[in-house]
Structure formats: C-alpha cells, structure tokens
Motif scaffolding. Structure first.
Motif, PDB file in Angstrom:
ATOM      1  N   ALA A  14       0.854  -1.186   0.000  1.00  0.00           N
ATOM      2  CA  ALA A  14       0.000   0.000   0.000  1.00  0.00           C
ATOM      3  C   ALA A  14       0.891   1.237   0.000  1.00  0.00           C
ATOM      4  CB  ALA A  14      -0.914  -0.005   1.217  1.00  0.00           C
ATOM      5  N   ALA A  15       1.858   1.227  -0.911  1.00  0.00           N
ATOM      6  CA  ALA A  15       2.888   2.267  -0.910  1.00  0.00           C
ATOM      7  C   ALA A  15       2.653   3.368  -1.935  1.00  0.00           C
ATOM      8  CB  ALA A  15       4.257   1.627  -1.160  1.00  0.00           C
ATOM      9  N   LEU A  16       1.623   3.255  -2.775  1.00  0.00           N
ATOM     10  CA  LEU A  16       1.366   4.310  -3.746  1.00  0.00           C
ATOM     11  C   LEU A  16       0.860   5.557  -3.036  1.00  0.00           C
ATOM     12  CD1 LEU A  16      -0.339   2.520  -6.787  1.00  0.00           C
ATOM     13  CD2 LEU A  16       1.906   3.597  -6.716  1.00  0.00           C
ATOM     14  N   LYS A  17       1.375   6.704  -3.434  1.00  0.00           N
ATOM     15  CA  LYS A  17       0.976   7.963  -2.828  1.00  0.00           C
ATOM     16  C   LYS A  17      -0.129   8.620  -3.654  1.00  0.00           C
ATOM     17  CE  LYS A  17       5.680   8.611  -1.098  1.00  0.00           C
ATOM     18  NZ  LYS A  17       6.907   9.448  -1.131  1.00  0.00           N
ATOM     19  N   PRO A  18      -0.949   9.475  -3.022  1.00  0.00           N
ATOM     20  CA  PRO A  18      -2.022  10.152  -3.765  1.00  0.00           C
ATOM     21  C   PRO A  18      -1.520  10.884  -5.002  1.00  0.00           C
ATOM     22  CG  PRO A  18      -2.339  10.446  -1.414  1.00  0.00           C
ATOM     23  CD  PRO A  18      -1.009   9.764  -1.577  1.00  0.00           C
ATOM     24  N   ARG A  19      -0.356  11.557  -4.896  1.00  0.00           N
ATOM     25  CA  ARG A  19       0.166  12.292  -6.050  1.00  0.00           C
ATOM     26  C   ARG A  19       0.511  11.342  -7.194  1.00  0.00           C
ATOM     27  NH1 ARG A  19       5.693  11.780  -6.606  1.00  0.00           N
ATOM     28  NH2 ARG A  19       6.847  11.075  -4.773  1.00  0.00           N
ATOM     29  N   GLN A  20       0.985  10.134  -6.856  1.00  0.00           N
ATOM     30  CA  GLN A  20       1.322   9.142  -7.876  1.00  0.00           C
ATOM     31  C   GLN A  20       0.059   8.628  -8.556  1.00  0.00           C
ATOM     32  OE1 GLN A  20       3.539   6.470  -5.366  1.00  0.00           O
ATOM     33  NE2 GLN A  20       5.511   7.331  -5.971  1.00  0.00           N
ATOM     34  N   LEU A  21      -0.981   8.371  -7.758  1.00  0.00           N
ATOM     35  CA  LEU A  21      -2.240   7.891  -8.328  1.00  0.00           C
ATOM     36  C   LEU A  21      -2.869   8.947  -9.229  1.00  0.00           C
ATOM     37  CD1 LEU A  21      -4.180   5.424  -8.244  1.00  0.00           C
ATOM     38  CD2 LEU A  21      -5.491   6.665  -6.523  1.00  0.00           C
ATOM     39  N   THR A  22      -2.837  10.199  -8.769  1.00  0.00           N
ATOM     40  CA  THR A  22      -3.394  11.293  -9.574  1.00  0.00           C
ATOM     41  C   THR A  22      -2.652  11.444 -10.890  1.00  0.00           C
ATOM     42  OG1 THR A  22      -4.121  12.485  -7.595  1.00  0.00           O
ATOM     43  CG2 THR A  22      -3.874  13.758  -9.622  1.00  0.00           C
ATOM     44  N   MET A  23      -1.324  11.456 -10.812  1.00  0.00           N
ATOM     45  CA  MET A  23      -0.528  11.624 -12.019  1.00  0.00           C
ATOM     46  C   MET A  23      -0.641  10.410 -12.929  1.00  0.00           C
ATOM     47  SD  MET A  23       1.166  13.990 -13.468  1.00  0.00           S
ATOM     48  CE  MET A  23       1.718  15.104 -12.187  1.00  0.00           C
ATOM     49  N   MET A  24      -0.825   9.219 -12.329  1.00  0.00           N
ATOM     50  CA  MET A  24      -1.001   8.009 -13.123  1.00  0.00           C
ATOM     51  C   MET A  24      -2.293   8.100 -13.938  1.00  0.00           C
ATOM     52  SD  MET A  24      -1.206   4.075 -11.758  1.00  0.00           S
ATOM     53  CE  MET A  24       0.044   4.469 -10.536  1.00  0.00           C
ATOM     54  N   GLY A  25      -3.354   8.587 -13.295  1.00  0.00           N
ATOM     55  CA  GLY A  25      -4.617   8.738 -14.015  1.00  0.00           C
ATOM     56  C   GLY A  25      -4.517   9.736 -15.141  1.00  0.00           C
ATOM     57  N   LEU A  26      -3.752  10.801 -14.903  1.00  0.00           N
ATOM     58  CA  LEU A  26      -3.569  11.825 -15.926  1.00  0.00           C
ATOM     59  C   LEU A  26      -2.685  11.305 -17.048  1.00  0.00           C
ATOM     60  CD1 LEU A  26      -4.407  14.721 -16.422  1.00  0.00           C
ATOM     61  CD2 LEU A  26      -2.342  15.473 -15.251  1.00  0.00           C
ATOM     62  N   GLY A  27      -1.583  10.666 -16.673  1.00  0.00           N
ATOM     63  CA  GLY A  27      -0.628  10.191 -17.673  1.00  0.00           C
ATOM     64  C   GLY A  27      -1.144   9.041 -18.494  1.00  0.00           C
ATOM     65  N   SER A  28      -1.990   8.184 -17.894  1.00  0.00           N
ATOM     66  CA  SER A  28      -2.484   7.026 -18.629  1.00  0.00           C
ATOM     67  C   SER A  28      -3.383   7.417 -19.791  1.00  0.00           C
ATOM     68  CB  SER A  28      -3.245   6.085 -17.680  1.00  0.00           C
ATOM     69  OG  SER A  28      -4.353   6.756 -17.093  1.00  0.00           O
ATOM     70  N   ALA A  29      -4.007   8.578 -19.700  1.00  0.00           N
ATOM     71  CA  ALA A  29      -4.869   9.035 -20.792  1.00  0.00           C
ATOM     72  C   ALA A  29      -4.112   9.858 -21.827  1.00  0.00           C
ATOM     73  CB  ALA A  29      -6.019   9.873 -20.232  1.00  0.00           C
ATOM     74  N   ILE A  30      -2.898  10.282 -21.487  1.00  0.00           N
ATOM     75  CA  ILE A  30      -2.096  11.081 -22.415  1.00  0.00           C
ATOM     76  C   ILE A  30      -0.993  10.192 -22.958  1.00  0.00           C
ATOM     77  CG2 ILE A  30      -0.666  13.132 -22.695  1.00  0.00           C
ATOM     78  CD1 ILE A  30      -2.056  14.335 -20.280  1.00  0.00           C
ATOM     79  N   GLY A  31      -1.266   9.547 -24.063  1.00  0.00           N
ATOM     80  CA  GLY A  31      -0.309   8.601 -24.619  1.00  0.00           C
ATOM     81  C   GLY A  31      -0.023   8.863 -26.079  1.00  0.00           C
ATOM     82  N   ALA A  32       0.498   7.831 -26.717  1.00  0.00           N
ATOM     83  CA  ALA A  32       0.832   7.952 -28.136  1.00  0.00           C
ATOM     84  C   ALA A  32      -0.413   8.212 -28.983  1.00  0.00           C
ATOM     85  CB  ALA A  32       1.525   6.680 -28.606  1.00  0.00           C
ATOM     86  N   GLY A  33      -1.596   7.804 -28.465  1.00  0.00           N
ATOM     87  CA  GLY A  33      -2.837   8.058 -29.191  1.00  0.00           C
ATOM     88  C   GLY A  33      -3.077   9.537 -29.390  1.00  0.00           C
ATOM     89  N   LEU A  34      -2.626  10.360 -28.446  1.00  0.00           N
ATOM     90  CA  LEU A  34      -2.756  11.810 -28.588  1.00  0.00           C
ATOM     91  C   LEU A  34      -1.593  12.389 -29.387  1.00  0.00           C
ATOM     92  CD1 LEU A  34      -4.070  14.530 -27.916  1.00  0.00           C
ATOM     93  CD2 LEU A  34      -2.791  14.530 -25.763  1.00  0.00           C
ATOM     94  N   PHE A  35      -0.366  12.006 -29.040  1.00  0.00           N
ATOM     95  CA  PHE A  35       0.809  12.608 -29.672  1.00  0.00           C
ATOM     96  C   PHE A  35       0.943  12.226 -31.149  1.00  0.00           C
ATOM     97  CE2 PHE A  35       2.207  12.776 -25.188  1.00  0.00           C
ATOM     98  CZ  PHE A  35       2.489  14.130 -25.129  1.00  0.00           C
ATOM     99  N   ILE A  36       0.518  11.013 -31.490  1.00  0.00           N
ATOM    100  CA  ILE A  36       0.698  10.540 -32.866  1.00  0.00           C
ATOM    101  C   ILE A  36      -0.634  10.305 -33.576  1.00  0.00           C
ATOM    102  CG2 ILE A  36       1.660   8.692 -34.300  1.00  0.00           C
ATOM    103  CD1 ILE A  36       3.747   8.234 -32.136  1.00  0.00           C
ATOM    104  N   GLY A  37      -1.586   9.680 -32.879  1.00  0.00           N
ATOM    105  CA  GLY A  37      -2.825   9.246 -33.526  1.00  0.00           C
ATOM    106  C   GLY A  37      -3.900  10.298 -33.673  1.00  0.00           C
ATOM    107  N   SER A  38      -3.729  11.464 -33.036  1.00  0.00           N
ATOM    108  CA  SER A  38      -4.789  12.477 -33.092  1.00  0.00           C
ATOM    109  C   SER A  38      -5.032  12.984 -34.503  1.00  0.00           C
ATOM    110  CB  SER A  38      -4.449  13.648 -32.168  1.00  0.00           C
ATOM    111  OG  SER A  38      -3.164  14.161 -32.448  1.00  0.00           O
ATOM    112  N   GLY A  39      -4.016  12.899 -35.358  1.00  0.00           N
ATOM    113  CA  GLY A  39      -4.180  13.362 -36.732  1.00  0.00           C
ATOM    114  C   GLY A  39      -5.213  12.566 -37.504  1.00  0.00           C
ATOM    115  N   ALA A  40      -5.391  11.283 -37.145  1.00  0.00           N
ATOM    116  CA  ALA A  40      -6.369  10.449 -37.856  1.00  0.00           C
ATOM    117  C   ALA A  40      -7.784  10.953 -37.628  1.00  0.00           C
ATOM    118  CB  ALA A  40      -6.238   8.997 -37.386  1.00  0.00           C
TER     119      ALA A  40
END
Length: 470
Positions: A14-40
């Motif tokens: 149970a070592a995950l910190k709130p800031r890690q969970l928050t950033m994980m939720g944010l980062g998991s949605a910002i991936g290659a699908g946005l950086f590369i695939g958004s053009g499609a």
C-alpha cells in the motif's frame, strides 16, 4: 466432496501515494494516441473532431466517476473484474478480467516495438529488437522491485508528458494570437464555413470511434487504488483532479492542431511536430518523437503493472492458477509480473520473426477491449449503486446524477458500437473482439460448471480466504 480452507497470498503493498495515483490517471490518458494518432481523427472529421473528443471525453468522465465510486467503496486489484463479479456473477467477472489482461499483454509487445521503432528514427544504428528487449527488461525490473518504485517511475513519465502538453499549448496559443516574431498567425479560418466539418456528420461519427481509443488506459486508476494507503481519499482526489485536466489538455491540444494543420495535410501524420514546425521551433520532430517514446514506455510500464495485478486478482479468486497469487517480500506478485511480460516477449519475438503477421492480428482481436471494459464498468456500477441505495449503504464517493448519467454513458457506448459496426474498417475488429469475449465466457462457464473454482470468502478479520474444493 471435502472442503479445505487455505489462507490467501500475502496482501499487496500500500505504498502508492495520492500524487502518484493522480498523475497516473492523468498520464495514462495522455499517450501515443494523442501525440501521434490524433491526426487520424482530424483527417476524418476536420476541426469538427472537437465534437467527437467532447463526446468521448464526456464518456470517460462518466466511466471514471463510476469506477471511482466502486474503487473508493471496495479497493481491489481486480477492480472492474471484481465489481462485475459482484454485480453479475463470477463468470462475467472472470471474463472481463481475462479480456483486459489479454489486451494489456498484447499491447506491451506493441508498445515495446513502437518505442524502439520511433527511437530508431533518431538513432538508426541501434537495432530495434535490442531496444525493445532493453525496454521490457528495465520496466520489468521496475515492476518487480516494489509498487513504490513503479509509482515513482510512472509519476515522472506522466509529468514529462504533462509538461510537453503544457508547453505545446503555450506555443500554440502564442502562434494563434500572433505573438511569435516573424511567424504569421493562421487564425481560425479552418473553423468557419464548410471547412469545419468537411465530411459532415458521417466524419464526426467515424472520428468518434477513432478518438474513443485515445482515452484507453484511464481505468488503471481503479486497479492501482488497491495499493494506496488511503484508497477512498486517494481515489476521490484522483477522479476530481484528473477529469477536468484531461479535457483541457485534449480539447486544447486538438483545437490548436485543427487550427494550424489543414485537413489533407501530410503534417497530420505527426500533428504536434507540424504545429511546432509552423511556429518556427527547431528540432520539433525530434522533440515530439522523444516525448512519444516516453509516452509509449509509460504505457508499457503501466500496462505491465495492470496486467500483473489483474492476474493476481484472478488467481486469488480461483479464476487463474494459484501460483499467480504468490507475493514477494516486497509485496509484489512476482509470478504474475513474469507471466504477463512473458506473453509480451513471445509476441515480440514472433513479430520480429514474421513482421506484420502476428501483432496486427492480435491487436485487431483485442482492439475494442477498452470499450467493452467501460461497458462492464458502467453496468456494474448501475447494479451495485442501486443495491447500495436499496440497502442504505453509505458510500465514500458517490457518482453525481445517478442513474441518469450512468445510462447516458451506456447510450454513448451503444452509439460508438453502432458506428463501429457500420464502418467497413472497424467492423472486423469489433467482431473479433466479441468473438474473443464469447470464447472467454464459455471457458469460464465451463470452469465453474466443472467445480474447479475456489470461491473466495472473507474471514471474520476481513482477510480473503479461497476455499479449495477437492
């Protein structure tokens, strides 16, 4: 038939910190699908793709609220698989759990090869196969040490992506307002007249099916919640913080791209680089490539984590081999991690031996998995919330607008599935995924019918204990 009780594997950390969970939720949605695939998406609908992103963004907000409500009340590494089992029975729960696990282990291979391929465009002397295996080995080591190390790696990966998006939005705003010296602003000409939706409603609908996948991965927050010290508080913060930021980052980035890069432009193959080139930023292509590599590695790290925790949960519930529930002194499901990464390694080897013959087939089969997982999540939340309200159960986090917003989310999913079945390109993918679901459901039904499942009960002290049936 003799019944024996055996204490389940040691609890996860149970070592995950709130800031890690928050950033994980944010980062998991910002991936290659946005950086590369958004053009499609822009290619399909023009600037009107913003409507598609608003609809898909609304859907993921509803799914995140639903998952957050269930995770805060019952944090479990099996997340939506456990919630589906509680709502509709163990066969349904095991089916969605195995479906998600299969998606993640296939995507692990795709992300390792994708990151290696992108990096090879900058450093062509480095062999793709070597880089792919180095990425897998390093991130496997990260996942094997402790959940704290995983959380810290994912935190910095996500922070890099968020910083890149913020920097991109600042450059985009300066470009559109004409604040960059020597660079003419493109204005908002693409948003006026027929150019806003060159393909009409059909283009918006097609783009909706495409962009929905860009938000895939956010569900991992509900899995990671089980390994935070204060799950209810951490999930509340993650859900409330992540949702509006996802929309700001996505809608903001797509708005800038649609304003700068016209439909039909070759720049849509790498839309972020095209905008930075238009702004006169040197080295834009290299910078975006490196960010995309980081995005893929972040996703690989998170997917390996998610796959191992789902395998652990399935084993703990008797839906997978018991060995997968074994835990190290660091409270990491080592066997589950190694089993998950092994599938990805085998896929990488086969893809390298038979290029374009293995991975595309596997990705086509699991391509629509995230849509089905979201459907299961909303259906489970609908049933469990009605049950909790009927029984007068207090919930630490309550989804607003229930049940209407949950139903609205399901309506959006039905619309996306309908668009997918109409499209000739997407129909085979959906049929393949539904075929896989049918096979998994049948296998799990036979597993239960033959009496080989060890149902999990709770002892008076709250510890999970699988009952083994000989």
């Amino acid at each position: 038939m003799e019944q024996q009780t055996r204490t389940s594997a040691r609890a996860l950390g149970a070592a995950l910190k709130p800031r890690q969970l928050t950033m994980m939720g944010l980062g998991s949605a910002i991936g290659a699908g946005l950086f590369i695939g958004s053009g499609a998406g822009i290619q399909a609908a023009g600037p009107a793709v913003l409507i598609s992103y608003l609809v898909a963004g609304t859907l993921i907000i509803l799914v995140m609220w639903a998952l957050g409500e269930m995770a805060a009340a019952n944090p479990d590494s099996g997340a939506f698989s456990v919630y589906t089992a509680k709502a509709y029975g163990p066969v349904a729960g095991a089916t969605v759990g195995w479906l998600w696990w299969l998606q993640l282990v296939v995507v692990i291979a795709a992300e390792a090869l994708g990151a290696a391929g992108l990096l090879a465009t900058i450093f062509p002397a480095l062999p793709v196969w070597l880089m792919a295996f180095v990425f897998i080995v390093v991130l496997t080591a990260v996942n094997l040490t402790s959940v704290k190390n995983f959380g810290e790696f994912e935190f910095w990966f996500a922070l890099l992506k968020v910083a890149a998006i913020v920097g991109f939005l600042l450059v985009g705003a300066a470009l559109l307002f004409g604040w960059l010296p020597g660079v003419q602003s493109p204005g908002l000409a693409h948003f006026t007249g027929a150019g806003f939706a060159p393909s009409g409603f059909a283009g918006i609908a097609t783009a909706l099916f495409v962009v929905a996948f860009a938000f895939g991965g956010t569900e991992i927050v509900s899995v990671a919640a089980a390994e935070t010290a204060e799950p209810a508080r951490s999930v509340k913060k993650a859900v409330r913080t992540v949702l509006w930021r996802i929309l700001v980052f996505y809608i903001g980035a797509i708005f800038v791209i649609a304003a700068v890069v016209p439909v039909g432009s070759a720049g849509l193959k790498s839309p972020f680089a095209a905008v930075l080139d238009a702004a006169g930023m040197p080295g834009a292509a290299t910078a975006i490539t490196l960010v995309a590599v980081a995005a893929l590695l972040s996703a690989l790290n998170a997917n390996l984590y998610g796959a191992s925790r789902m395998a652990f949960s399935l084993a703990e519930r008797g839906e997978a081999p018991r060995l997968l529930a074994s835990v190290s002194k660091a409270r990491v499901p080592v066997v589950a991690v190694l089993a998950s990464v092994a599938f990805g390694v085998v896929t990488v080897v086969l893809e390298l031996a038979f290029p374009e013959k293995v991975l595309p087939v596997l990705l086509n089969i699991v391509g629509s998995t995230c849509l089905l997982v979201w459907t299961y999540a909303l259906l489970a939340q609908l049933a469990l919330r009605l049950r909790a309200d009927r029984e007068g159960t207090e919930l630490p986090l309550r989804m607003p607008g229930f049940p209407w917003l949950t139903v609205f989310g399901l309506v959006i999913l039905v619309a996306i599935f309908t668009v997918g079945f109409i499209g000739e390109d997407s129909r085979p993918q959906l049929l393949s995924t539904f075929g896989l679901v049918a096979l998994l459901a049948m296998a799990n039904w036979l597993h239960h019918r033959n009496g080989k499942v060890a149902p999990v009960v709770e002892s008076p002290d709250g510890a999970k204990q699988p009952v083994l049936i000989d």
